[in-house]
Write an enzyme that holds these catalytic residues in place. Structure first.
Site, PDB file in Angstrom:
ATOM      1  N   CYS A 196      48.025  49.293  30.270  1.00 24.84           N
ATOM      2  CA  CYS A 196      47.333  48.147  30.569  1.00 24.84           C
ATOM      3  C   CYS A 196      47.863  47.015  32.120  1.00 24.84           C
ATOM      4  CB  CYS A 196      46.663  47.225  29.453  1.00 24.84           C
ATOM      5  SG  CYS A 196      45.735  48.187  28.560  1.00 24.84           S
TER       6      CYS A 196
HETATM    7  C1  UGA Z   1      48.238  44.410  26.407  1.00 27.18           C
HETATM    8  C2  UGA Z   1      47.407  43.100  25.872  1.00 27.18           C
HETATM    9  O1  UGA Z   1      48.447  42.382  25.033  1.00 27.18           O
HETATM   10  C3  UGA Z   1      46.124  43.252  25.066  1.00 27.18           C
HETATM   11  O2  UGA Z   1      45.717  41.811  24.760  1.00 27.18           O
HETATM   12  C4  UGA Z   1      45.068  43.990  26.051  1.00 27.18           C
HETATM   13  O3  UGA Z   1      43.921  44.168  25.200  1.00 27.18           O
HETATM   14  C5  UGA Z   1      45.666  45.239  26.215  1.00 27.18           C
HETATM   15  O4  UGA Z   1      46.754  45.264  26.963  1.00 27.18           O
HETATM   16  C6  UGA Z   1      44.726  45.874  27.193  1.00 27.18           C
HETATM   17  O5  UGA Z   1      44.470  45.599  28.062  1.00 27.18           O
HETATM   18  O6  UGA Z   1      44.051  46.842  26.622  1.00 27.18           O
HETATM   19  P1  UGA Z   1      49.404  46.402  24.928  1.00 27.18           P
HETATM   20  O7  UGA Z   1      49.666  47.033  26.348  1.00 27.18           O
HETATM   21  O8  UGA Z   1      48.801  47.218  24.067  1.00 27.18           O
HETATM   22  O9  UGA Z   1      48.281  45.180  25.108  1.00 27.18           O
HETATM   23  O10 UGA Z   1      50.762  45.791  24.533  1.00 27.18           O
HETATM   24  P2  UGA Z   1      51.461  44.460  24.508  1.00 27.18           P
HETATM   25  O11 UGA Z   1      51.957  44.285  23.086  1.00 27.18           O
HETATM   26  O12 UGA Z   1      50.859  43.353  25.179  1.00 27.18           O
HETATM   27  O13 UGA Z   1      53.059  44.827  25.259  1.00 27.18           O
HETATM   28  C7  UGA Z   1      52.870  45.183  26.786  1.00 27.18           C
HETATM   29  C8  UGA Z   1      54.277  45.250  27.067  1.00 27.18           C
HETATM   30  O14 UGA Z   1      54.920  44.258  27.270  1.00 27.18           O
HETATM   31  C9  UGA Z   1      55.359  46.099  26.496  1.00 27.18           C
HETATM   32  O15 UGA Z   1      55.966  47.101  27.121  1.00 27.18           O
HETATM   33  C10 UGA Z   1      56.174  45.145  25.541  1.00 27.18           C
HETATM   34  O16 UGA Z   1      57.416  45.794  25.265  1.00 27.18           O
HETATM   35  C11 UGA Z   1      56.017  44.201  26.776  1.00 27.18           C
HETATM   36  N1  UGA Z   1      56.596  42.831  26.285  1.00 27.18           N
HETATM   37  C12 UGA Z   1      55.799  42.157  25.456  1.00 27.18           C
HETATM   38  C13 UGA Z   1      57.940  42.249  26.772  1.00 27.18           C
HETATM   39  O17 UGA Z   1      58.618  42.601  27.154  1.00 27.18           O
HETATM   40  N2  UGA Z   1      57.881  40.903  26.158  1.00 27.18           N
HETATM   41  C14 UGA Z   1      57.302  40.236  25.235  1.00 27.18           C
HETATM   42  O18 UGA Z   1      57.448  39.069  24.769  1.00 27.18           O
HETATM   43  C15 UGA Z   1      56.145  40.622  24.905  1.00 27.18           C
END
Ligand code: UGA
Length: 431
Positions: free
Chosen positions: A269
């Site tokens: 995403c």
């Molecule tokens: C993301 C959004 O958080 C959801 O709200 C949304 O619905 C989804 O995309 C989508 O559009 O379908 P997702 O991609 O499943 O969700 O995962 P996240 O938990 O948001 O993590 C995304 C990335 O950011 C991961 O690689 C994670 O390691 C990284 N991340 C997250 C960080 O590097 N630091 C953080 O503090 C949080």
């Protein structure tokens, strides 16, 4: 209610199973026969905690799957949850979504009475108004807002906690063009969530709803990139970014979430949605500089991790462990994973890459066959001259004696997941 969900990918399957759990009768529609057969047998191909028990509980009763779009006609509303893949230039390719919309339009052409089509897929506002709405109107011969309704209802679930996120959302966003019937149907659909959990509902226009989805994801991605950018400055000064983040997170206006600095964001995403937004804005002759910078910083982080490794080891001809391949823990999804640029950078340096991930090794092996995939973290570290931690799998926090088997204990940590520091040449990416 009777609900149909077109598209049985990650979003559609979660949606269908969760709606069945809310008490609705759900028909999942997909063009892929194998997916449909598996669903009818109560199985999925998706790794998502809590999803399989729901699918197996409701398959054959309130959750049915079919390849026939005509099934939509017998339902009160139809969700379009078809994937919108990215093209080379970052723009989204709505071909599959439009094909599904056309099939649904044809299915409801002869229906007596109102039918609601709800867009769940992530699509830009102009694509909805200029392509999707006309496609459904043409195929059905009906007018949106009169004989049929077309609404936009984005999802905000995270992979790895999609079922929980569906059941406990922060908000429900419903975009219509002042279509009272559409609002009523969606209110009835989500009634258990809205009443039991007091979830705020945002009623807005279709284009606004579509944009809220992009803005939500872009804001989150940019928040991580900003803490990573600041984190790179911190590292230069020998400052621990996590101490800084903990403090600034106490400011309500900033908030403590999504401040985990490291090797950057991946997934299906954030990379896709930020690129699509830039591409669409560029077409309108606008360059969204903050979004572009967020993407650029995300590309920089894996290179900085590799540069830290270069400071301590010449990896040419040496065995180097890549720890974690999934874009985040709890999933086998490697789309946009930061492990990919790390593997490529190591291979460019002539390293023999050995990799471990509890879930994602098989799928990574298809894309990167020249990597040795092993079954445990201990095996990956054994005899390695360096290790790069790319995914924050909780089991990595418990590694201890396993580091003693390394040929050279050089560890670069892109997720602040390694607890042991003694006896290691340890470098944290931004701390
Ligand atoms: C993301 C959004 O958080 C959801 O709200 C949304 O619905 C989804 O995309 C989508 O559009 O379908 P997702 O991609 O499943 O969700 O995962 P996240 O938990 O948001 O993590 C995304 C990335 O950011 C991961 O690689 C994670 O390691 C990284 N991340 C997250 C960080 O590097 N630091 C953080 O503090 C949080």
């Amino acid at each position: 209610m009777n609900v149909s969900v077109v598209g049985s990918g990650y979003v559609g399957t979660t949606l269908a199973a969760c709606l069945a759990d809310l008490g609705h009768d759900v028909t999942a529609i997909d063009i892929d026969e194998e997916t449909v057969d598996r669903l009818n047998e109560g199985e999925t191909t998706i790794h998502e905690p809590g999803l399989d028990p729901l699918v197996s509980a409701y398959a054959g009763t309130s959750l049915q799957a079919t390849t026939d779009h005509a099934a939509a006609v017998d339902t009160d509303l139809t969700f379009l949850a078809v994937e919108t893949p990215a093209r080379e230039d970052g723009s989204i390719d709505p071909t599959a979504l439009l094909a599904a919309a056309e099939d649904v339009g044809e299915a409801i052409a002869d229906k007596d009475g109102y039918h609601l089509v709800v867009v769940k897929s992530t699509v830009l506002p102009n694509v909805i108004e200029e392509e999707l709405v006309p496609t459904i109107e043409d195929a059905s011969g009906k007018v949106a807002g009169e004989d049929i309704g077309i609404a936009v209802n984005p999802e905000f679930q995270r992979e790895g906690s999609a079922v929980d996120d569906f059941m406990n959302p922060d908000k429900i966003v419903v975009g219509t063009e002042d279509d009272g019937q559409a609002l009523d149907r969606l209110a009835e659909l989500y009634e258990p969530l809205i009443t039991d959990w007091d979830v705020p509902t945002v009623e807005t226009g279709r284009k606004e709803a579509a944009m809220i989805k992009y803005a939500n994801n872009t804001f989150l991605a940019a928040k991580i990139s900003l803490i990573n950018d600041l984190g790179n400055v911190c590292k230069e000064f020998g400052v621990d970014t996590y101490e800084v983040a903990d403090a600034i997170g106490l400011d309500d206006r900033i908030g403590a979430k999504f401040l985990q600095s490291g090797v950057g964001w991946g997934g299906s995403c954030f990379p896709k949605d930020t690129a699509a937004l830039v591409s669409a804005a560029n077409e309108e002759d606008y360059s969204p500089a903050m979004v572009e910078a967020a993407i650029e910083i995300n590309e920089v982080q894996p290179q900085r991790l590799l540069a830290l490794l270069d400071d301590h080891a010449d990896v040419d001809g040496k065995r180097v462990a890549v720890m974690g391949l999934a874009f985040k823990p709890g999933t086998d999804d490697i789309r946009g994973s930061r492990a990919k640029p790390v593997i490529e950078g190591l291979q460019d340096r002539g390293a023999d890459v050995v990799a471990y991930d509890p879930l994602a090794a098989d799928v990574m092996a298809e894309e990167y066959p020249d990597v040795e995939y092993v079954e445990s973290a201990a095996e990956a570290l054994d005899d390695a001259h360096a290790a790069a931690f790319v995914t924050d799998w909780p089991e990595f926090a418990d590694l201890d004696d396993e580091f003693d088997a390394m040929a050279d204990p050089v560890v670069v940590d892109g997720r602040r997941i390694v607890s042991r520091r003694e006896g290691l040449t340890y470098e944290g990416l931004t701390w």
